[in-house]
Design a protein around this motif. Structure first.
Motif, PDB file in Angstrom:
ATOM      1  N   GLU A 187      -9.883  80.759 -85.545  1.00  0.00           N
ATOM      2  CA  GLU A 187     -10.943  79.910 -86.096  1.00  0.00           C
ATOM      3  C   GLU A 187     -12.320  80.402 -85.676  1.00  0.00           C
ATOM      4  O   GLU A 187     -12.470  81.103 -84.670  1.00  0.00           O
ATOM      5  CB  GLU A 187     -10.730  78.457 -85.646  1.00  0.00           C
ATOM      6  CG  GLU A 187      -9.380  77.884 -86.083  1.00  0.00           C
ATOM      7  CD  GLU A 187      -9.157  76.465 -85.585  1.00  0.00           C
ATOM      8  OE1 GLU A 187     -10.150  75.735 -85.380  1.00  0.00           O
ATOM      9  OE2 GLU A 187      -7.986  76.080 -85.395  1.00  0.00           O
ATOM     10  N   ASN A 188     -13.309  79.994 -86.441  1.00  0.00           N
ATOM     11  CA  ASN A 188     -14.693  80.357 -86.151  1.00  0.00           C
ATOM     12  C   ASN A 188     -15.364  79.269 -85.307  1.00  0.00           C
ATOM     13  O   ASN A 188     -15.019  78.094 -85.407  1.00  0.00           O
ATOM     14  CB  ASN A 188     -15.479  80.550 -87.454  1.00  0.00           C
ATOM     15  CG  ASN A 188     -14.946  81.700 -88.287  1.00  0.00           C
ATOM     16  OD1 ASN A 188     -14.542  82.734 -87.755  1.00  0.00           O
ATOM     17  ND2 ASN A 188     -14.941  81.526 -89.596  1.00  0.00           N
ATOM     18  N   PHE A 189     -16.321  79.687 -84.513  1.00  0.00           N
ATOM     19  CA  PHE A 189     -17.068  78.739 -83.697  1.00  0.00           C
ATOM     20  C   PHE A 189     -18.185  78.101 -84.516  1.00  0.00           C
ATOM     21  O   PHE A 189     -18.694  78.721 -85.446  1.00  0.00           O
ATOM     22  CB  PHE A 189     -17.638  79.446 -82.457  1.00  0.00           C
ATOM     23  CG  PHE A 189     -16.589  79.828 -81.458  1.00  0.00           C
ATOM     24  CD1 PHE A 189     -16.135  78.893 -80.534  1.00  0.00           C
ATOM     25  CD2 PHE A 189     -16.046  81.102 -81.448  1.00  0.00           C
ATOM     26  CE1 PHE A 189     -15.156  79.233 -79.616  1.00  0.00           C
ATOM     27  CE2 PHE A 189     -15.064  81.448 -80.531  1.00  0.00           C
ATOM     28  CZ  PHE A 189     -14.619  80.512 -79.615  1.00  0.00           C
ATOM     29  N   PRO A 190     -18.527  76.849 -84.175  1.00  0.00           N
ATOM     30  CA  PRO A 190     -18.012  76.051 -83.053  1.00  0.00           C
ATOM     31  C   PRO A 190     -16.596  75.534 -83.314  1.00  0.00           C
ATOM     32  O   PRO A 190     -16.231  75.272 -84.454  1.00  0.00           O
ATOM     33  CB  PRO A 190     -19.020  74.889 -82.977  1.00  0.00           C
ATOM     34  CG  PRO A 190     -19.564  74.764 -84.362  1.00  0.00           C
ATOM     35  CD  PRO A 190     -19.608  76.142 -84.917  1.00  0.00           C
ATOM     36  N   ILE A 191     -15.834  75.409 -82.249  1.00  0.00           N
ATOM     37  CA  ILE A 191     -14.475  74.860 -82.297  1.00  0.00           C
ATOM     38  C   ILE A 191     -14.459  73.561 -81.500  1.00  0.00           C
ATOM     39  O   ILE A 191     -14.860  73.537 -80.343  1.00  0.00           O
ATOM     40  CB  ILE A 191     -13.455  75.855 -81.711  1.00  0.00           C
ATOM     41  CG1 ILE A 191     -13.409  77.138 -82.558  1.00  0.00           C
ATOM     42  CG2 ILE A 191     -12.068  75.229 -81.644  1.00  0.00           C
ATOM     43  CD1 ILE A 191     -12.477  78.210 -82.027  1.00  0.00           C
ATOM     44  N   CYS A 192     -14.036  72.489 -82.133  1.00  0.00           N
ATOM     45  CA  CYS A 192     -14.035  71.158 -81.497  1.00  0.00           C
ATOM     46  C   CYS A 192     -15.419  70.809 -80.947  1.00  0.00           C
ATOM     47  O   CYS A 192     -15.543  70.191 -79.891  1.00  0.00           O
ATOM     48  CB  CYS A 192     -12.996  71.088 -80.378  1.00  0.00           C
ATOM     49  SG  CYS A 192     -11.318  71.427 -80.896  1.00  0.00           S
ATOM     50  N   GLY A 193     -16.443  71.254 -81.659  1.00  0.00           N
ATOM     51  CA  GLY A 193     -17.806  70.959 -81.243  1.00  0.00           C
ATOM     52  C   GLY A 193     -18.327  71.831 -80.116  1.00  0.00           C
ATOM     53  O   GLY A 193     -19.432  71.604 -79.625  1.00  0.00           O
ATOM     54  N   MET A 194     -17.543  72.825 -79.699  1.00  0.00           N
ATOM     55  CA  MET A 194     -17.939  73.680 -78.577  1.00  0.00           C
ATOM     56  C   MET A 194     -18.343  75.062 -79.061  1.00  0.00           C
ATOM     57  O   MET A 194     -17.699  75.626 -79.947  1.00  0.00           O
ATOM     58  CB  MET A 194     -16.778  73.817 -77.576  1.00  0.00           C
ATOM     59  CG  MET A 194     -16.472  72.548 -76.790  1.00  0.00           C
ATOM     60  SD  MET A 194     -15.045  72.759 -75.684  1.00  0.00           S
ATOM     61  CE  MET A 194     -13.693  72.414 -76.834  1.00  0.00           C
ATOM     62  N   ASP A 195     -19.405  75.623 -78.423  1.00  0.00           N
ATOM     63  CA  ASP A 195     -19.747  77.010 -78.692  1.00  0.00           C
ATOM     64  C   ASP A 195     -18.767  77.900 -77.919  1.00  0.00           C
ATOM     65  O   ASP A 195     -17.938  77.413 -77.138  1.00  0.00           O
ATOM     66  CB  ASP A 195     -21.198  77.316 -78.311  1.00  0.00           C
ATOM     67  CG  ASP A 195     -21.491  77.085 -76.828  1.00  0.00           C
ATOM     68  OD1 ASP A 195     -20.568  77.154 -75.997  1.00  0.00           O
ATOM     69  OD2 ASP A 195     -22.664  76.833 -76.499  1.00  0.00           O
ATOM     70  N   GLN A 196     -18.855  79.195 -78.125  1.00  0.00           N
ATOM     71  CA  GLN A 196     -17.860  80.089 -77.528  1.00  0.00           C
ATOM     72  C   GLN A 196     -17.883  80.063 -76.002  1.00  0.00           C
ATOM     73  O   GLN A 196     -16.831  80.122 -75.359  1.00  0.00           O
ATOM     74  CB  GLN A 196     -18.045  81.529 -78.019  1.00  0.00           C
ATOM     75  CG  GLN A 196     -16.956  82.455 -77.470  1.00  0.00           C
ATOM     76  CD  GLN A 196     -16.849  83.760 -78.229  1.00  0.00           C
ATOM     77  OE1 GLN A 196     -17.572  83.985 -79.197  1.00  0.00           O
ATOM     78  NE2 GLN A 196     -15.946  84.617 -77.797  1.00  0.00           N
ATOM     79  N   ASN A 197     -19.077  79.970 -75.394  1.00  0.00           N
ATOM     80  CA  ASN A 197     -19.157  79.970 -73.933  1.00  0.00           C
ATOM     81  C   ASN A 197     -18.480  78.747 -73.329  1.00  0.00           C
ATOM     82  O   ASN A 197     -17.722  78.855 -72.364  1.00  0.00           O
ATOM     83  CB  ASN A 197     -20.619  80.040 -73.481  1.00  0.00           C
ATOM     84  CG  ASN A 197     -21.272  81.360 -73.839  1.00  0.00           C
ATOM     85  OD1 ASN A 197     -20.612  82.398 -73.886  1.00  0.00           O
ATOM     86  ND2 ASN A 197     -22.560  81.330 -74.116  1.00  0.00           N
ATOM     87  N   THR A 198     -18.742  77.588 -73.909  1.00  0.00           N
ATOM     88  CA  THR A 198     -18.120  76.357 -73.414  1.00  0.00           C
ATOM     89  C   THR A 198     -16.615  76.408 -73.625  1.00  0.00           C
ATOM     90  O   THR A 198     -15.830  76.013 -72.755  1.00  0.00           O
ATOM     91  CB  THR A 198     -18.709  75.129 -74.132  1.00  0.00           C
ATOM     92  OG1 THR A 198     -20.125  75.133 -73.994  1.00  0.00           O
ATOM     93  CG2 THR A 198     -18.150  73.837 -73.555  1.00  0.00           C
ATOM     94  N   PHE A 199     -16.215  76.916 -74.786  1.00  0.00           N
ATOM     95  CA  PHE A 199     -14.794  77.015 -75.114  1.00  0.00           C
ATOM     96  C   PHE A 199     -14.082  77.971 -74.158  1.00  0.00           C
ATOM     97  O   PHE A 199     -12.993  77.679 -73.665  1.00  0.00           O
ATOM     98  CB  PHE A 199     -14.634  77.487 -76.558  1.00  0.00           C
ATOM     99  CG  PHE A 199     -13.259  77.292 -77.130  1.00  0.00           C
ATOM    100  CD1 PHE A 199     -12.869  76.069 -77.648  1.00  0.00           C
ATOM    101  CD2 PHE A 199     -12.353  78.341 -77.158  1.00  0.00           C
ATOM    102  CE1 PHE A 199     -11.597  75.889 -78.175  1.00  0.00           C
ATOM    103  CE2 PHE A 199     -11.085  78.181 -77.687  1.00  0.00           C
ATOM    104  CZ  PHE A 199     -10.705  76.941 -78.194  1.00  0.00           C
TER     105      PHE A 199
END
Length: 256
Positions: A187-199
């Motif tokens: 999937e592409n970011f944001p995922i579940c409302g998170m950016d890649q760093n948070t994810f």
């Protein structure tokens, strides 16, 4: 951490909203959180949110008592005709209609049940893997909250119930980890409302919890080396990396 929310205090942070179900058009009342009144506290290491006087996670899902459709409240009013068809065939057809419950605040048992129904609905509707996995994570968080409440009030649950809750929490936690790990590649970011760093930070925590130290270190490294990252998240990643390395060293010492 022992937490016992006061019902009278919690009531100040919720309100009743009249809902019309998108699936069956049944009308019922749902408890919602007054977000403007929330006062945030430090989240758990795995990003479980915490607020003063209320566990807002309990109110995150809306569940129709008439047809069995349940979903995160922000998405409850959005159904495609195909999703509705799948729900009616695989959920509503087997659901026993209930009288709407009347509660001043949401209890953990009901919140966990609503989230589990939402997970079934998400699977039936074939929602993105990340959304299904995040529901698993939320269920695990809710069980954690339930156990914290039991710790603060001895006798609230039996030893057998506590054991079952812990096993269920671990099971959902693993499902969340597996699902989110796969979602990161699909999937592409944001995922579940998170950016890649948070994810990536969340995946580092989950990997660490399952003793996958090399993978946890990799995710941590990607967060630490990211450009333009918030200082608070970077500090969390640095502290987590130290914990990971210490745990790995201890485990390797025990094996010798």
């Amino acid at each position: 951490m022992s937490v016992l929310y006061n019902v009278d205090e919690e009531k100040k942070y919720v309100y009743v909203k009249k809902i019309t179900c998108t699936n069956c058009e049944g009308q019922f009342e749902d408890l919602r959180v007054l977000n403007s009144k929330l006062r945030r506290k430090e989240s758990d290491p795995d990003l479980r949110p915490r607020f003063q006087f209320i566990d807002s996670l309990k109110y995150g899902v809306t569940a129709c008592p008439y047809c069995g459709f349940a979903a995160p409240s922000r998405n409850f009013e959005h159904l495609t005709s195909l999703q509705q068809k799948r729900l009616r065939e695989k959920v509503t057809s087997q659901f026993m209609s209930q009288q709407p419950a009347s509660m001043e605040v949401m209890d953990y048992a009901t919140a966990i049940r609503h989230h589990e129904i939402a997970l079934v609905c998400a699977m039936v509707m074939e929602l993105p893997l990340s959304e299904q996995a995040y529901l698993c994570l939320q269920i695990s968080w809710l069980i954690r909250g339930c156990l914290e409440e039991a710790e603060a009030e001895p006798g609230l649950v039996t030893e057998e119930m506590e054991k079952q809750y812990r096993e269920k929490s671990q099971r959902y936690y693993k499902q969340a980890y597996d699902g989110l790990t796969k979602a990161a590649t699909q999937e592409n970011f944001p995922i579940c409302g998170m950016d890649q760093n948070t994810f990536d930070y969340l995946l580092a925590v989950l990997s660490f919890r399952f003793h996958e130290y090399d993978l946890a270190t990799k995710y941590c490294g990607s967060v630490i080396q990211a450009k333009g990252i918030a200082a608070k998240l970077k500090d969390k990643a640095l502290m987590l990396k130290d914990e990971i390395l210490a745990a790995k060293k201890e485990e390797e010492g025990e094996e010798q």
